[in-house]
Scaffold this active site. Structure first.
Site, PDB file in Angstrom:
ATOM      1  N   CYS A 142      43.431  37.458  72.348  1.00 15.32           N
ATOM      2  CA  CYS A 142      44.505  36.413  72.041  1.00 15.32           C
ATOM      3  C   CYS A 142      44.469  35.327  73.115  1.00 15.32           C
ATOM      4  CB  CYS A 142      45.667  37.172  71.840  1.00 15.32           C
ATOM      5  SG  CYS A 142      46.217  38.199  73.346  1.00 15.32           S
TER       6      CYS A 142
ATOM      7  N   ASP B   2      50.807  31.565  67.220  1.00 15.40           N
ATOM      8  CA  ASP B   2      50.579  32.826  67.540  1.00 15.40           C
ATOM      9  C   ASP B   2      49.084  33.340  66.902  1.00 15.40           C
ATOM     10  OD1 ASP B   2      50.541  35.571  67.844  1.00 15.40           O
ATOM     11  OD2 ASP B   2      52.401  35.964  66.831  1.00 15.40           O
TER      12      ASP B   2
ATOM     13  N   HIS C   3      47.773  36.001  66.674  1.00 19.35           N
ATOM     14  CA  HIS C   3      47.648  37.311  66.395  1.00 19.35           C
ATOM     15  C   HIS C   3      47.616  37.821  64.966  1.00 19.35           C
ATOM     16  CE1 HIS C   3      49.392  37.707  70.422  1.00 19.35           C
ATOM     17  NE2 HIS C   3      48.470  38.662  70.615  1.00 19.35           N
TER      18      HIS C   3
END
Length: 374
Positions: A75, A277, A279
């Site tokens: 990430c 994000d 993820h």
């Protein structure tokens, strides 16, 4: 099919707009101000235009035998890619460039995107970043922090001749103007002295010199400032200065998040940070035969995530892009005025001269690579 796609876009747009509260406070996104009560749709376009890199699966194994997905560990690498991609968009397309779904994009856009595809021969791929991280003490598959990603990008940029970036990563919370000027003014062969003198301009903080037959071109600057804004939690004394950075026209946002959860912060509303994000796990995408890339999965078209600034892990890295020397001089002035003016506890220092007790500054150069077998 066209109608249903249109309806889906309308639904996404209305869901997205409802995510933001009714407020007169401006939203700041990477140096640009938006007002929710007058231009919510412009805000949506501005956010969805940013390149969005997420976990991917089914790419060729890293190093030949390593992982074929970065889910669970990549990430912060993806956030580093997003910050760098924003710098490259500003470099080639300008901050005002907007991405629109299903619209033909300029050639430079596809070339930027190709730099980040999950292939070992792409200069900022997950493969290159993970393997360069080994030299920073991180084994492949291990989680990176903001400073490690900054160091990896600095090294990879030395091999990237097309973008020709100067990447400066500050040490000890200190940005040294003299060192940056030395690094960004790189000699380049010039066809004529006339071209040379036209290229040079004096600035308040430094001026260029040239020798006969050479002009010194300013290399576009990617400035990354790794910071620790507290011990276990962010110290509230830094919050105003941290938010001020997102207002600067040179802003590339910030890398950070929560322990083992990295996000790419692109702006704020009140005391909430807005972030992209990484993820989400998507399948590997390769370029087409004509060099274009199917880019639908590289733009986040959902409501952006928000989190309270006080929930931020204190370990962060700020990013700024200065295409010309005047951009850097302007950034220095803004820092003096907005960040350093009355801070009792300064977020970082900006100094003119290289500190005498530091080792001498030597601008990084591309290392000579010798290959043995592999």
């Amino acid at each position: 099919s066209v109608l249903s796609r249109y309806e889906n876009q309308i639904t996404l747009l209305s869901d997205y707009l409802e995510e933001f509260p009714e407020t007169d406070e401006p939203v700041w996104i990477l140096g640009r101000q938006h007002h929710l009560n007058t231009d919510k749709s412009k805000l949506l376009l501005d956010i969805s235009a940013r390149l969005w890199f997420t976990y991917r699966r089914k790419f060729s194994p890293i190093g030949g035998t390593g992982p074929s997905s970065d889910a669970g560990w990549g990430c912060m690498l993806r956030c580093g890619q997003m910050m760098l991609a924003q710098a490259l968009i500003c470099r080639h397309l300008g901050r005002d460039w907007q991405w629109e779904k299903h619209k033909k994009q300029p050639e430079e856009y596809h070339r930027i995107l190709q730099c980040f595809l999950d292939r070992k021969d792409c200069c900022y791929s997950i493969h290159q970043m993970a393997q360069m991280g080994v030299g920073e003490g991180k084994s492949i598959g291990e989680w990176f922090g903001p400073n490690t990603v900054a160091q990896v990008l600095k090294k990879l940029a030395l091999f990237d001749e097309w973008n020709s970036l100067a990447v400066y990563v500050s040490m000890d919370n200190t940005v040294v103007i003299e060192d940056i000027k030395k690094m960004c003014w790189s000699p380049a062969q010039s066809s004529s002295m006339a071209h040379s003198s036209a290229h040079l301009h004096k600035s308040a903080l430094g001026r260029s010199k040239n020798t006969a037959g050479f002009c010194r071109d300013w290399k576009p600057l990617l400035l990354i400032i790794p910071l620790r804004l507290g011990i276990n939690h962010i110290n509230p004394v830094y919050i105003d200065a941290f938010k001020e950075c997102f207002k600067m026209p040179q802003s590339l946002g910030a890398l950070g998040g929560k322990p083992n959860n990295a996000y790419y912060f692109i702006g704020f509303l009140g005391n909430e940070l807005i972030y992209l994000d990484p993820h989400t796990t998507q399948s590997f995408v390769d370029s087409e035969e004509n060099g274009t890339v199917d880019d639908q999965s590289f733009h986040c078209q959902q409501a952006p995530h928000r989190m309270k600034i006080m929930n931020l892990d204190p370990s962060v890295a700020l990013g700024f892009f200065c295409k010309e020397e005047c951009d850097f001089d302007n950034w220095c002035s803004l820092v003096q005025k907005e960040i350093l003016k009355q801070q009792s506890l300064r977020m970082f220092e900006l100094v003119q001269k290289h500190p005498p007790h530091w080792p001498p500054f030597i601008p990084p150069t591309k290392p000579e690579v010798t290959t043995t077998g592999a």
